[in-house]
Design a protein around this motif. Structure first.
Motif, PDB file in Angstrom:
ATOM      1  N   ARG A 243       6.173  -6.230  -9.404  1.00 47.06           N
ATOM      2  CA  ARG A 243       5.264  -6.065  -8.255  1.00 47.06           C
ATOM      3  C   ARG A 243       5.088  -7.378  -7.497  1.00 47.06           C
ATOM      4  N   ARG A 244       5.000  -8.471  -8.224  1.00 42.89           N
ATOM      5  CA  ARG A 244       4.841  -9.784  -7.572  1.00 42.89           C
ATOM      6  C   ARG A 244       6.085 -10.179  -6.776  1.00 42.89           C
ATOM      7  N   ARG A 245       7.239  -9.649  -7.140  1.00 41.85           N
ATOM      8  CA  ARG A 245       8.488 -10.037  -6.502  1.00 41.85           C
ATOM      9  C   ARG A 245       9.006  -9.016  -5.484  1.00 41.85           C
ATOM     10  N   ALA A 246       8.494  -7.809  -5.533  1.00 41.47           N
ATOM     11  CA  ALA A 246       8.973  -6.742  -4.648  1.00 41.47           C
ATOM     12  C   ALA A 246       8.633  -7.053  -3.202  1.00 41.47           C
ATOM     13  N   ARG A 247       9.611  -6.880  -2.351  1.00 44.09           N
ATOM     14  CA  ARG A 247       9.410  -7.119  -0.915  1.00 44.09           C
ATOM     15  C   ARG A 247       9.179  -5.809  -0.170  1.00 44.09           C
ATOM     16  N   GLY A 248       9.777  -4.740  -0.639  1.00 43.33           N
ATOM     17  CA  GLY A 248       9.671  -3.469   0.064  1.00 43.33           C
ATOM     18  C   GLY A 248       8.373  -2.735  -0.250  1.00 43.33           C
ATOM     19  N   ARG A 249       7.761  -2.185   0.792  1.00 45.07           N
ATOM     20  CA  ARG A 249       6.499  -1.438   0.615  1.00 45.07           C
ATOM     21  C   ARG A 249       6.702  -0.226  -0.290  1.00 45.07           C
ATOM     22  N   GLU A 250       7.815   0.450  -0.122  1.00 47.38           N
ATOM     23  CA  GLU A 250       8.108   1.639  -0.921  1.00 47.38           C
ATOM     24  C   GLU A 250       8.146   1.298  -2.417  1.00 47.38           C
ATOM     25  N   ALA A 251       8.786   0.207  -2.756  1.00 51.63           N
ATOM     26  CA  ALA A 251       8.857  -0.212  -4.158  1.00 51.63           C
ATOM     27  C   ALA A 251       7.480  -0.603  -4.689  1.00 51.63           C
ATOM     28  N   ARG A 252       6.701  -1.325  -3.882  1.00 51.58           N
ATOM     29  CA  ARG A 252       5.362  -1.726  -4.320  1.00 51.58           C
ATOM     30  C   ARG A 252       4.466  -0.510  -4.559  1.00 51.58           C
ATOM     31  N   THR A 253       4.550   0.477  -3.674  1.00 53.76           N
ATOM     32  CA  THR A 253       3.753   1.698  -3.829  1.00 53.76           C
ATOM     33  C   THR A 253       4.153   2.444  -5.093  1.00 53.76           C
ATOM     34  N   TYR A 254       5.441   2.507  -5.349  1.00 54.33           N
ATOM     35  CA  TYR A 254       5.963   3.173  -6.538  1.00 54.33           C
ATOM     36  C   TYR A 254       5.469   2.472  -7.807  1.00 54.33           C
ATOM     37  N   VAL A 255       5.566   1.154  -7.815  1.00 53.44           N
ATOM     38  CA  VAL A 255       5.116   0.359  -8.960  1.00 53.44           C
ATOM     39  C   VAL A 255       3.606   0.497  -9.147  1.00 53.44           C
ATOM     40  N   ASP A 256       2.853   0.483  -8.069  1.00 48.73           N
ATOM     41  CA  ASP A 256       1.400   0.619  -8.167  1.00 48.73           C
ATOM     42  C   ASP A 256       1.007   1.937  -8.835  1.00 48.73           C
ATOM     43  N   ARG A 257       1.719   3.010  -8.508  1.00 46.75           N
ATOM     44  CA  ARG A 257       1.425   4.312  -9.117  1.00 46.75           C
ATOM     45  C   ARG A 257       1.709   4.270 -10.622  1.00 46.75           C
ATOM     46  N   LEU A 258       2.822   3.692 -11.000  1.00 53.63           N
ATOM     47  CA  LEU A 258       3.137   3.563 -12.427  1.00 53.63           C
ATOM     48  C   LEU A 258       2.073   2.744 -13.151  1.00 53.63           C
ATOM     49  N   LEU A 259       1.638   1.669 -12.527  1.00 54.16           N
ATOM     50  CA  LEU A 259       0.615   0.825 -13.140  1.00 54.16           C
ATOM     51  C   LEU A 259      -0.718   1.550 -13.284  1.00 54.16           C
ATOM     52  N   ARG A 260      -1.093   2.354 -12.286  1.00 57.07           N
ATOM     53  CA  ARG A 260      -2.333   3.134 -12.391  1.00 57.07           C
ATOM     54  C   ARG A 260      -2.274   4.078 -13.591  1.00 57.07           C
ATOM     55  N   MET A 261      -1.124   4.738 -13.757  1.00 54.25           N
ATOM     56  CA  MET A 261      -0.981   5.658 -14.896  1.00 54.25           C
ATOM     57  C   MET A 261      -1.076   4.899 -16.216  1.00 54.25           C
ATOM     58  N   ALA A 262      -0.374   3.792 -16.317  1.00 56.05           N
ATOM     59  CA  ALA A 262      -0.399   3.001 -17.550  1.00 56.05           C
ATOM     60  C   ALA A 262      -1.819   2.535 -17.855  1.00 56.05           C
ATOM     61  N   ASP A 263      -2.511   2.025 -16.853  1.00 54.25           N
ATOM     62  CA  ASP A 263      -3.869   1.518 -17.057  1.00 54.25           C
ATOM     63  C   ASP A 263      -4.833   2.626 -17.472  1.00 54.25           C
ATOM     64  N   LEU A 264      -4.677   3.814 -16.889  1.00 51.40           N
ATOM     65  CA  LEU A 264      -5.533   4.942 -17.272  1.00 51.40           C
ATOM     66  C   LEU A 264      -5.341   5.312 -18.738  1.00 51.40           C
ATOM     67  N   ILE A 265      -4.115   5.340 -19.178  1.00 46.25           N
ATOM     68  CA  ILE A 265      -3.838   5.718 -20.568  1.00 46.25           C
ATOM     69  C   ILE A 265      -4.293   4.633 -21.547  1.00 46.25           C
ATOM     70  N   LEU A 266      -4.174   3.397 -21.108  1.00 47.51           N
ATOM     71  CA  LEU A 266      -4.544   2.282 -21.987  1.00 47.51           C
ATOM     72  C   LEU A 266      -6.049   2.014 -21.960  1.00 47.51           C
ATOM     73  N   GLY A 267      -6.810   2.884 -21.342  1.00 49.60           N
ATOM     74  CA  GLY A 267      -8.256   2.759 -21.397  1.00 49.60           C
ATOM     75  C   GLY A 267      -8.888   2.131 -20.181  1.00 49.60           C
ATOM     76  N   GLY A 268      -8.152   2.044 -19.089  1.00 52.37           N
ATOM     77  CA  GLY A 268      -8.741   1.555 -17.855  1.00 52.37           C
ATOM     78  C   GLY A 268      -8.657   0.065 -17.651  1.00 52.37           C
ATOM     79  N   SER A 269      -8.354  -0.686 -18.697  1.00 54.38           N
ATOM     80  CA  SER A 269      -8.222  -2.122 -18.495  1.00 54.38           C
ATOM     81  C   SER A 269      -6.761  -2.423 -18.212  1.00 54.38           C
ATOM     82  N   PRO A 270      -6.474  -3.271 -17.214  1.00 53.94           N
ATOM     83  CA  PRO A 270      -5.103  -3.565 -16.876  1.00 53.94           C
ATOM     84  C   PRO A 270      -4.308  -4.022 -18.083  1.00 53.94           C
ATOM     85  N   ALA A 271      -3.136  -3.444 -18.240  1.00 55.72           N
ATOM     86  CA  ALA A 271      -2.265  -3.765 -19.370  1.00 55.72           C
ATOM     87  C   ALA A 271      -1.454  -5.013 -19.063  1.00 55.72           C
ATOM     88  N   GLY A 272      -1.226  -5.778 -20.102  1.00 54.70           N
ATOM     89  CA  GLY A 272      -0.377  -6.960 -19.958  1.00 54.70           C
ATOM     90  C   GLY A 272      -1.138  -8.043 -19.345  1.00 54.70           C
TER      91      GLY A 272
END
Length: 93
Positions: free
Chosen positions: A64-93
Protein backbone atom coordinates in the motif's frame (compact mmCIF):
# COMPACT_ATOMS: atom_id res chain seq x y z
CA UNK A 1 -20.77 -8.36 3.10
CA UNK A 2 -17.25 -7.12 2.41
CA UNK A 3 -16.01 -10.59 1.40
CA UNK A 4 -18.78 -11.02 -1.21
CA UNK A 5 -18.03 -7.56 -2.59
CA UNK A 6 -14.34 -8.39 -2.85
CA UNK A 7 -14.96 -11.68 -4.64
CA UNK A 8 -16.62 -9.80 -7.50
CA UNK A 9 -14.02 -7.08 -7.91
CA UNK A 10 -11.49 -7.77 -10.65
CA UNK A 11 -7.82 -7.89 -9.75
CA UNK A 12 -6.45 -4.37 -10.23
CA UNK A 13 -4.81 -3.31 -13.45
CA UNK A 14 -1.24 -2.80 -12.52
CA UNK A 15 0.33 0.55 -12.95
CA UNK A 16 2.59 -1.02 -10.32
CA UNK A 17 3.97 -4.02 -12.23
CA UNK A 18 6.86 -4.33 -9.81
CA UNK A 19 4.34 -5.08 -7.03
CA UNK A 20 2.33 -7.68 -8.98
CA UNK A 21 3.83 -10.85 -7.48
CA UNK A 22 3.75 -9.43 -3.95
CA UNK A 23 0.09 -8.44 -4.32
CA UNK A 24 -0.88 -11.84 -5.75
CA UNK A 25 0.72 -13.63 -2.78
CA UNK A 26 -0.75 -11.29 -0.16
CA UNK A 27 -4.19 -11.46 -1.81
CA UNK A 28 -4.01 -15.25 -1.77
CA UNK A 29 -3.06 -15.21 1.91
CA UNK A 30 -6.01 -13.05 2.94
CA UNK A 31 -8.47 -14.72 0.55
CA UNK A 32 -7.55 -18.19 1.78
CA UNK A 33 -8.14 -17.25 5.39
CA UNK A 34 -11.35 -15.37 4.51
CA UNK A 35 -12.70 -18.35 2.61
CA UNK A 36 -11.98 -20.60 5.61
CA UNK A 37 -13.47 -18.07 8.05
CA UNK A 38 -16.71 -17.63 6.11
CA UNK A 39 -17.07 -21.36 5.43
CA UNK A 40 -16.65 -22.01 9.17
CA UNK A 41 -19.17 -19.31 10.11
CA UNK A 42 -16.76 -17.06 11.98
CA UNK A 43 -15.06 -19.78 13.99
CA UNK A 44 -11.87 -18.63 15.76
CA UNK A 45 -8.78 -18.88 13.60
CA UNK A 46 -6.15 -21.48 14.30
CA UNK A 47 -2.74 -20.12 15.26
CA UNK A 48 -1.47 -21.03 11.78
CA UNK A 49 -4.28 -19.16 10.02
CA UNK A 50 -3.91 -16.14 12.30
CA UNK A 51 -0.17 -16.06 11.57
CA UNK A 52 -0.86 -16.27 7.82
CA UNK A 53 -3.37 -13.42 8.02
CA UNK A 54 -1.07 -11.19 10.09
CA UNK A 55 1.79 -11.84 7.66
CA UNK A 56 -0.39 -11.12 4.63
CA UNK A 57 -1.69 -7.90 6.20
CA UNK A 58 1.88 -6.79 6.93
CA UNK A 59 2.78 -7.44 3.28
CA UNK A 60 -0.31 -5.52 2.13
CA UNK A 61 0.69 -2.49 4.22
CA UNK A 62 4.12 -2.57 2.56
CA UNK A 63 2.45 -2.80 -0.87
CA UNK A 64 0.00 0.00 0.00
CA UNK A 65 2.84 2.40 0.79
CA UNK A 66 4.41 1.73 -2.61
CA UNK A 67 1.32 1.45 -4.83
CA UNK A 68 0.91 4.31 -7.26
CA UNK A 69 -2.36 3.30 -8.88
CA UNK A 70 -5.65 4.21 -7.20
CA UNK A 71 -7.20 0.92 -8.28
CA UNK A 72 -4.47 -1.08 -6.54
CA UNK A 73 -4.68 1.03 -3.38
CA UNK A 74 -8.46 0.57 -3.20
CA UNK A 75 -8.07 -3.17 -3.69
CA UNK A 76 -5.42 -3.39 -0.96
CA UNK A 77 -7.49 -1.25 1.41
CA UNK A 78 -10.42 -3.67 1.09
CA UNK A 79 -8.19 -6.65 1.85
CA UNK A 80 -6.77 -4.84 4.87
CA UNK A 81 -10.25 -4.00 6.19
CA UNK A 82 -11.20 -7.68 6.01
CA UNK A 83 -7.99 -8.79 7.72
CA UNK A 84 -8.37 -6.19 10.48
CA UNK A 85 -12.01 -7.17 11.11
CA UNK A 86 -11.10 -10.82 11.53
CA UNK A 87 -8.10 -10.05 13.71
CA UNK A 88 -10.30 -8.17 16.14
CA UNK A 89 -10.37 -4.67 14.73
CA UNK A 90 -6.81 -3.72 15.56
CA UNK A 91 -4.59 -3.20 12.52
CA UNK A 92 -2.54 -6.30 11.81
CA UNK A 93 1.20 -6.14 11.42
Amino acid sequence: MLWEEHRHVPFPGLADRDLFADLVLADDGVAGVMFWYVRNEGKALTDQLRERLVSSARDLRWIRRRARGREARTYVDRLLRMADLILGGSPAG
